[in-house]
Design an enzyme around this catalytic site. Structure first.
Site, PDB file in Angstrom:
ATOM      1  N   HIS A  28       2.965  -1.790 -10.643  1.00  0.00           N
ATOM      2  CA  HIS A  28       2.723  -0.614  -9.824  1.00  0.00           C
ATOM      3  C   HIS A  28       3.294   0.617 -10.556  1.00  0.00           C
ATOM      4  O   HIS A  28       2.556   1.853 -11.729  1.00  0.00           O
ATOM      5  CB  HIS A  28       3.836  -0.337  -8.461  1.00  0.00           C
ATOM      6  CG  HIS A  28       3.773  -1.277  -7.856  1.00  0.00           C
ATOM      7  ND1 HIS A  28       4.213  -2.541  -6.843  1.00  0.00           N
ATOM      8  CD2 HIS A  28       2.042  -2.257  -6.647  1.00  0.00           C
ATOM      9  CE1 HIS A  28       4.002  -3.462  -5.575  1.00  0.00           C
ATOM     10  NE2 HIS A  28       2.613  -2.934  -5.976  1.00  0.00           N
TER      11      HIS A  28
ATOM     12  N   LYS B  83       2.224  -5.853   8.282  1.00  0.00           N
ATOM     13  CA  LYS B  83       2.901  -6.714   7.469  1.00  0.00           C
ATOM     14  C   LYS B  83       4.593  -6.373   7.248  1.00  0.00           C
ATOM     15  O   LYS B  83       5.571  -5.116   8.320  1.00  0.00           O
ATOM     16  CB  LYS B  83       2.460  -5.800   5.933  1.00  0.00           C
ATOM     17  CG  LYS B  83       1.068  -6.553   5.651  1.00  0.00           C
ATOM     18  CD  LYS B  83       1.268  -5.826   4.305  1.00  0.00           C
ATOM     19  CE  LYS B  83       0.339  -6.646   2.698  1.00  0.00           C
ATOM     20  NZ  LYS B  83      -0.307  -6.039   2.278  1.00  0.00           N
TER      21      LYS B  83
ATOM     22  N   ARG C 250      -6.633  -4.509  -9.761  1.00  0.00           N
ATOM     23  CA  ARG C 250      -6.199  -6.792 -10.789  1.00  0.00           C
ATOM     24  C   ARG C 250      -7.823  -7.410 -11.145  1.00  0.00           C
ATOM     25  O   ARG C 250      -7.707  -7.715 -12.558  1.00  0.00           O
ATOM     26  CB  ARG C 250      -4.899  -7.754 -10.139  1.00  0.00           C
ATOM     27  CG  ARG C 250      -3.768  -6.480 -10.415  1.00  0.00           C
ATOM     28  CD  ARG C 250      -2.850  -7.204  -9.631  1.00  0.00           C
ATOM     29  NE  ARG C 250      -3.259  -6.813  -7.786  1.00  0.00           N
ATOM     30  CZ  ARG C 250      -2.573  -7.193  -6.476  1.00  0.00           C
ATOM     31  NH1 ARG C 250      -1.523  -7.443  -7.431  1.00  0.00           N
ATOM     32  NH2 ARG C 250      -3.006  -7.158  -6.227  1.00  0.00           N
TER      33      ARG C 250
ATOM     34  N   SER D  32       3.828  -8.652  -5.823  1.00  0.00           N
ATOM     35  CA  SER D  32       5.044  -7.892  -5.219  1.00  0.00           C
ATOM     36  C   SER D  32       5.469  -9.913  -4.756  1.00  0.00           C
ATOM     37  O   SER D  32       5.968 -10.538  -4.539  1.00  0.00           O
ATOM     38  CB  SER D  32       5.077  -7.298  -3.958  1.00  0.00           C
ATOM     39  OG  SER D  32       4.785  -5.654  -4.183  1.00  0.00           O
TER      40      SER D  32
HETATM   41  P1  ADP Z   1      -0.799  -2.890   0.001  1.00  0.00           P
HETATM   42  O1  ADP Z   1      -0.086  -3.929   0.784  1.00  0.00           O
HETATM   43  O2  ADP Z   1      -1.255  -1.710   0.590  1.00  0.00           O
HETATM   44  O3  ADP Z   1      -1.988  -3.697  -1.051  1.00  0.00           O
HETATM   45  P2  ADP Z   1       0.863  -3.208  -2.659  1.00  0.00           P
HETATM   46  O4  ADP Z   1       2.442  -2.981  -2.906  1.00  0.00           O
HETATM   47  O5  ADP Z   1       0.540  -4.765  -2.596  1.00  0.00           O
HETATM   48  O6  ADP Z   1       0.242  -2.575  -1.876  1.00  0.00           O
HETATM   49  O7  ADP Z   1      -0.024  -2.669  -3.462  1.00  0.00           O
HETATM   50  C1  ADP Z   1       0.036  -1.449  -3.781  1.00  0.00           C
HETATM   51  C2  ADP Z   1      -1.331  -1.247  -4.419  1.00  0.00           C
HETATM   52  O8  ADP Z   1      -1.004  -1.380  -5.688  1.00  0.00           O
HETATM   53  C3  ADP Z   1      -2.633  -1.646  -4.342  1.00  0.00           C
HETATM   54  O9  ADP Z   1      -3.728  -1.283  -4.485  1.00  0.00           O
HETATM   55  C4  ADP Z   1      -2.595  -2.678  -5.221  1.00  0.00           C
HETATM   56  O10 ADP Z   1      -3.753  -3.475  -5.819  1.00  0.00           O
HETATM   57  C5  ADP Z   1      -1.774  -2.351  -6.447  1.00  0.00           C
HETATM   58  N1  ADP Z   1      -1.049  -3.465  -6.778  1.00  0.00           N
HETATM   59  C6  ADP Z   1      -0.445  -4.154  -7.080  1.00  0.00           C
HETATM   60  N2  ADP Z   1       0.218  -4.654  -7.993  1.00  0.00           N
HETATM   61  C7  ADP Z   1       0.004  -4.345  -9.225  1.00  0.00           C
HETATM   62  C8  ADP Z   1      -0.411  -5.237 -10.625  1.00  0.00           C
HETATM   63  N3  ADP Z   1       0.366  -5.498 -11.212  1.00  0.00           N
HETATM   64  N4  ADP Z   1      -1.009  -4.076 -11.335  1.00  0.00           N
HETATM   65  C9  ADP Z   1      -2.306  -3.382 -10.916  1.00  0.00           C
HETATM   66  N5  ADP Z   1      -2.196  -2.673  -9.599  1.00  0.00           N
HETATM   67  C10 ADP Z   1      -1.354  -3.579  -9.272  1.00  0.00           C
END
Ligand code: ADP
Length: 168
Positions: free
Chosen positions: A18, A42, A91, A135
């Site tokens: 992130h 969620k 990703r 996450s």
């Molecule tokens: P959501 O539930 O909205 O997907 P996340 O916290 O899982 O929330 O992800 C928020 C954003 O960050 C999404 O666009 C996700 O693709 C991106 N993201 C999460 N982990 C990574 C990572 N390791 N590298 C790049 N982008 C990421």
């Protein structure tokens, strides 16, 4: 005029992936609002306040970043904040289908009054070393007492350990 973007997500919890996306977004936009979703469908490990606090601590001293909790329709929030774009991380191909659907829907929803301009989504790729980081995996590793130090900021490592392995 200031170019403002919103980086929405559950951030349950914030990872170095992130943060990598956030840094890249700051190279393009003047201000990035990190919008931490609360009250959605969620189920999260950390409360909205906890997730927000971890982001605040991990980005302390970073200028041009505003972490906030948010609930409701993203396009309405973006209009209120005068944001011109959403930021999302890509990703792998597996992220693509869902992200495309969301991006197109948000653009569609923002293409009618009272919205002025369609809300575009900017997809950013993280450094390769973060492409397998999520996450969900981080939580699983921490729960099983693995070491997450390389994957998350220090504050998140501490909070994960406290959540799963607090000595009472
Ligand atoms: P959501 O539930 O909205 O997907 P996340 O916290 O899982 O929330 O992800 C928020 C954003 O960050 C999404 O666009 C996700 O693709 C991106 N993201 C999460 N982990 C990574 C990572 N390791 N590298 C790049 N982008 C990421």
């Amino acid at each position: 005029m200031q170019k403002i973007a919103i980086y929405p997500g559950s951030f349950d919890p914030l990872t170095n992936g992130h943060l990598d996306i956030l840094k890249r977004a700051l190279n393009i936009f003047d201000k990035v609002i990190v919008a931490v979703t609360v009250g959605g469908s969620k189920k999260t490990l950390f409360s909205g306040q906890e997730r927000l606090d971890m982001i605040r601590t991990a980005t302390a001293g970073w200028k041009r970043i505003v972490p906030e909790n948010f609930s409701g329709l993203l396009v309405d929030y973006a209009r209120k904040k005068k944001a011109i774009a959403l930021i999302r991380g890509l990703r792998a191909v597996s992220d693509f289908e869902y992200e495309l659907q969301m991006g197109l829907m948000n653009r569609r929803l923002s293409s009618r009054p009272p919205h002025k301009n369609p809300l575009e989504t900017v997809y950013l790729m993280p450094d390769e070393k973060f492409t397998y980081l999520s996450s969900t995996l981080v939580k699983e590793i921490a729960r099983l007492k693995g070491n997450v130090r390389d994957f998350v900021p220090k504050i998140v490592e501490e909070k994960l350990n406290a959540k799963f392995h607090a000595v009472i």
